[in-house]
Design a protein around this motif. Structure first.
Motif, PDB file in Angstrom:
ATOM      1  N   ASN A 261      23.154  49.572  66.347  1.00 17.87           N
ATOM      2  CA  ASN A 261      22.130  49.869  67.339  1.00 17.87           C
ATOM      3  C   ASN A 261      21.948  51.377  67.539  1.00 17.87           C
ATOM      4  N   SER A 262      20.925  51.719  68.323  1.00 17.71           N
ATOM      5  CA  SER A 262      20.567  53.129  68.462  1.00 17.71           C
ATOM      6  C   SER A 262      21.693  53.965  69.036  1.00 17.71           C
ATOM      7  N   SER A 263      22.454  53.385  69.997  1.00 17.74           N
ATOM      8  CA  SER A 263      23.482  54.203  70.617  1.00 17.74           C
ATOM      9  C   SER A 263      24.562  54.570  69.601  1.00 17.74           C
ATOM     10  N   THR A 264      24.807  53.680  68.615  1.00 12.38           N
ATOM     11  CA  THR A 264      25.775  54.005  67.575  1.00 12.38           C
ATOM     12  C   THR A 264      25.271  55.188  66.761  1.00 12.38           C
ATOM     13  N   TYR A 265      23.981  55.147  66.403  1.00  7.78           N
ATOM     14  CA  TYR A 265      23.408  56.252  65.635  1.00  7.78           C
ATOM     15  C   TYR A 265      23.473  57.551  66.426  1.00  7.78           C
ATOM     16  N   ASP A 266      23.268  57.438  67.724  1.00  8.41           N
ATOM     17  CA  ASP A 266      23.238  58.639  68.555  1.00  8.41           C
ATOM     18  C   ASP A 266      24.493  59.475  68.366  1.00  8.41           C
ATOM     19  N   GLU A 267      25.628  58.791  68.151  1.00 15.00           N
ATOM     20  CA  GLU A 267      26.877  59.528  68.049  1.00 15.00           C
ATOM     21  C   GLU A 267      26.969  60.346  66.769  1.00 15.00           C
ATOM     22  N   VAL A 268      26.103  60.024  65.825  1.00 21.04           N
ATOM     23  CA  VAL A 268      26.124  60.759  64.555  1.00 21.04           C
ATOM     24  C   VAL A 268      25.687  62.198  64.753  1.00 21.04           C
ATOM     25  N   PHE A 269      24.896  62.427  65.781  1.00 18.97           N
ATOM     26  CA  PHE A 269      24.312  63.755  65.943  1.00 18.97           C
ATOM     27  C   PHE A 269      25.330  64.806  66.334  1.00 18.97           C
ATOM     28  N   THR A 270      25.126  65.979  65.790  1.00 20.25           N
ATOM     29  CA  THR A 270      25.996  67.118  66.092  1.00 20.25           C
ATOM     30  C   THR A 270      25.417  67.873  67.287  1.00 20.25           C
ATOM     31  N   PRO A 271      26.204  68.788  67.920  1.00 26.92           N
ATOM     32  CA  PRO A 271      25.692  69.511  69.091  1.00 26.92           C
ATOM     33  C   PRO A 271      24.419  70.282  68.782  1.00 26.92           C
ATOM     34  N   LEU A 272      23.660  70.541  69.806  1.00 27.34           N
ATOM     35  CA  LEU A 272      22.350  71.175  69.632  1.00 27.34           C
ATOM     36  C   LEU A 272      22.455  72.591  69.077  1.00 27.34           C
ATOM     37  N   SER A 273      21.540  72.918  68.217  1.00 30.38           N
ATOM     38  CA  SER A 273      21.416  74.300  67.775  1.00 30.38           C
ATOM     39  C   SER A 273      19.931  74.580  67.779  1.00 30.38           C
ATOM     40  N   VAL A 274      19.452  75.070  68.893  1.00 30.09           N
ATOM     41  CA  VAL A 274      18.008  75.034  69.090  1.00 30.09           C
ATOM     42  C   VAL A 274      17.320  76.387  69.038  1.00 30.09           C
ATOM     43  N   ASN A 275      18.091  77.466  68.989  1.00 35.66           N
ATOM     44  CA  ASN A 275      17.443  78.773  69.127  1.00 35.66           C
ATOM     45  C   ASN A 275      16.408  79.052  68.066  1.00 35.66           C
ATOM     46  N   LYS A 276      16.745  78.680  66.808  1.00 39.04           N
ATOM     47  CA  LYS A 276      15.789  78.984  65.740  1.00 39.04           C
ATOM     48  C   LYS A 276      14.495  78.201  65.949  1.00 39.04           C
TER      49      LYS A 276
ATOM     50  N   MET B  95       8.143  53.305  78.190  1.00 38.19           N
ATOM     51  CA  MET B  95       7.129  52.394  78.721  1.00 38.19           C
ATOM     52  C   MET B  95       6.428  51.777  77.504  1.00 38.19           C
ATOM     53  N   CYS B  96       6.222  50.480  77.538  1.00 44.52           N
ATOM     54  CA  CYS B  96       5.558  49.834  76.398  1.00 44.52           C
ATOM     55  C   CYS B  96       4.126  49.487  76.761  1.00 44.52           C
ATOM     56  N   LEU B  97       3.239  49.606  75.801  1.00 42.90           N
ATOM     57  CA  LEU B  97       1.835  49.229  75.996  1.00 42.90           C
ATOM     58  C   LEU B  97       1.488  48.152  74.966  1.00 42.90           C
ATOM     59  N   GLY B  98       0.703  47.179  75.386  1.00 45.38           N
ATOM     60  CA  GLY B  98       0.319  46.092  74.463  1.00 45.38           C
ATOM     61  C   GLY B  98       1.345  44.978  74.478  1.00 45.38           C
ATOM     62  N   LEU B  99       2.520  45.241  73.920  1.00 45.47           N
ATOM     63  CA  LEU B  99       3.635  44.286  73.942  1.00 45.47           C
ATOM     64  C   LEU B  99       4.889  45.027  74.374  1.00 45.47           C
ATOM     65  N   ASP B 100       5.845  44.274  74.931  1.00 46.64           N
ATOM     66  CA  ASP B 100       7.105  44.912  75.316  1.00 46.64           C
ATOM     67  C   ASP B 100       8.040  44.989  74.105  1.00 46.64           C
ATOM     68  N   TRP B 101       8.708  46.116  73.989  1.00 49.80           N
ATOM     69  CA  TRP B 101       9.738  46.265  72.949  1.00 49.80           C
ATOM     70  C   TRP B 101      11.086  46.299  73.655  1.00 49.80           C
ATOM     71  N   ASN B 102      11.960  45.380  73.254  1.00 54.54           N
ATOM     72  CA  ASN B 102      13.276  45.316  73.875  1.00 54.54           C
ATOM     73  C   ASN B 102      14.314  45.957  72.938  1.00 54.54           C
ATOM     74  N   PRO B 103      14.829  47.141  73.300  1.00 52.36           N
ATOM     75  CA  PRO B 103      15.749  47.833  72.389  1.00 52.36           C
ATOM     76  C   PRO B 103      17.077  47.090  72.209  1.00 52.36           C
ATOM     77  N   GLN B 104      17.429  46.272  73.188  1.00 55.69           N
ATOM     78  CA  GLN B 104      18.694  45.521  73.115  1.00 55.69           C
ATOM     79  C   GLN B 104      18.590  44.404  72.077  1.00 55.69           C
ATOM     80  N   THR B 105      17.508  43.611  72.170  1.00 55.15           N
ATOM     81  CA  THR B 105      17.359  42.477  71.237  1.00 55.15           C
ATOM     82  C   THR B 105      16.569  42.874  69.992  1.00 55.15           C
TER      83      THR B 105
END
Ligand SMILES: O=C(O)CCC(=O)C(=O)O
Ligand SMILES: [Fe+2]
Length: 387
Positions: free
Chosen positions: A2-17, A214-224
């Motif tokens: 799931n998305s939260s698992t992928y989230d952990e893959v990310f490294t700390p922000l490096s945003v200045n450039k 917020m979903c428009l048209g149809l609801d998207w359920n990230p859990q299911t």
């Protein structure tokens, strides 16, 4: 996964450039140079004593006439130049085969926000008027006409370009005009405060997504990971997709078709990038620490996926570091900056790319947009699909 698992893959922000790049893109615009009369022939000040009165008059008046004529021509050219900035809508095209060689291809064209057009024209207009019109009565004080708008900054002038990031994957930079961005924000705000509006989705284990949705048209359920008529947590039906959003998506797709047809050697533009009219949209609001993990969008109907109908995504507000790649491995992903007004399209062969938002780049939204709308710090994203 799931998305939260992928989230952990990310490294700390490096945003200045990215901050820097965003500033360059939005802020470093050529300033209007003060008007200068060029090629003016210098006045001939000495006349020969041996010539006749007519010749004398001719020697003095001739250069004067030429100077006046030159001044008029220069003013005309400058005015035309200003008008040209406004009417220069045709794409000037760069190499078309770059993306076959694995490089992003870009099509450039100048876009000037309406306020900037007005500013350029008003400046010239005012200058012309002050030069030409004598004061009717020296005792009458004539006020400058009242300007109902505040002076706009050079940030209004942005370059509209298109980048081909892959087959069927196009990034239209600064495509959404300023006023349409304002309208999108106010529409999302209106819908987002009502039933089916923005909420922060979570998982059964208590983890929450790093964004509001917020979903428009149809609801998207990230859990299911499924679409439905109503959302589970409050049974609210999602608002309908506003027509103006649908039109803008279709316009962006039409525009991309034109660019592909003109610049890329493809047999059939409809295969390269199929057209679609969206019926669902997920509106994401990413606060400054928002993100979304590396994933594929593959939960639409089989028909939609088989036809490889494109995903069309609008970015408004702060910029985002967007990752994308053909492989699941986030370390092999490429990165591109999505700025306010950008439209990203991925369909055809790129319909199933992995993608995610690694970081939001704080303080990069155009200040005029924030002033006008009061948008909170963060990024608004609208992702359209055909269910
Ligand atoms: O915010 C974005 O640009 C991407 C959003 C996204 O990938 C999604 O909603 O599926
Ligand atoms: Fe996605």
């Amino acid at each position: 996964m799931n998305s939260s698992t992928y989230d952990e893959v990310f490294t700390p922000l490096s945003v200045n450039k990215f901050k820097h790049r965003a500033r360059i893109a939005l802020g470093n615009c050529p300033k209007q140079k003060p008007e200068m009369a060029q090629n003016v022939i210098p006045l001939q000040r000495e006349a020969s004593l041996t010539c006749s009165v007519e010749e004398l008059v001719d020697q003095i008046i001739g250069p004067l006439q030429r100077e006046v004529a030159n001044l008029i021509t220069c003013s005309k050219l400058k005015l035309e130049e200003a008008l040209n900035i406004r009417s220069h809508r045709e794409a000037s095209i760069s190499t078309c085969d770059l993306y076959n060689a694995g490089l992003a291809t870009s099509f450039k064209k100048k876009q000037v926000y309406p306020s900037k057009n007005l500013k350029v024209l008003q400046t010239h207009h005012e200058q012309q008027e002050t030069k030409r019109i004598p004061k009717p009565f020296s005792s009458t004080k004539i006020d400058k006409p009242f300007d109902i708008c505040s002076p706009q900054t050079s940030e209004d002038l942005v370059e509209e370009t298109a980048l081909v990031l892959g087959p069927g994957m196009i990034l239209l930079k600064h495509y959404i005009p300023f006023l349409e961005q304002v309208n999108i924000i106010s529409k999302c705000r209106e819908l987002g405060c009502g039933p089916g509006g923005f909420y922060r989705p979570g998982y059964n284990d208590g983890a929450k997504l790093h964004r509001y949705m917020m979903c428009l048209g149809l609801d998207w359920n990230p859990q299911t990971k499924s679409y439905g008529e109503r959302r589970c947590h409050d049974n609210a039906a999602p608002p309908l997709l506003p027509n103006e959003f649908i039109s803008l998506v279709c316009r962006a797709l039409d525009h991309s078709h034109t660019l592909i047809e003109r610049n890329l050697k493809v047999d059939n533009v409809n295969d390269a990038l199929p057209k679609m009219s969206p019926d669902v949209c997920i509106v994401n609001f990413y606060p400054s620490n928002g993100r979304v993990g590396f994933h594929q969008d593959r939960y639409e109907t089989q028909e939609s996926l088989d036809k490889r109908l494109p995903v069309v995504s609008f970015s408004i507000g702060d910029s985002a570091e967007f990752l994308y790649g053909e492989q699941r491995d986030v370390n092999k992903a490429k990165s591109v900056l999505l700025e306010s007004g950008d439209v990203l399209i991925f369909g055809g062969e790129s319909r199933h790319i992995y993608h995610g938002v690694k970081a939001i780049v704080p303080d990069t939204a155009p200040p005029v947009l924030l002033e006008k709308t009061g948008l909170k710090p963060g990024r608004l994203n609208l992702t359209f699909r055909k269910y």
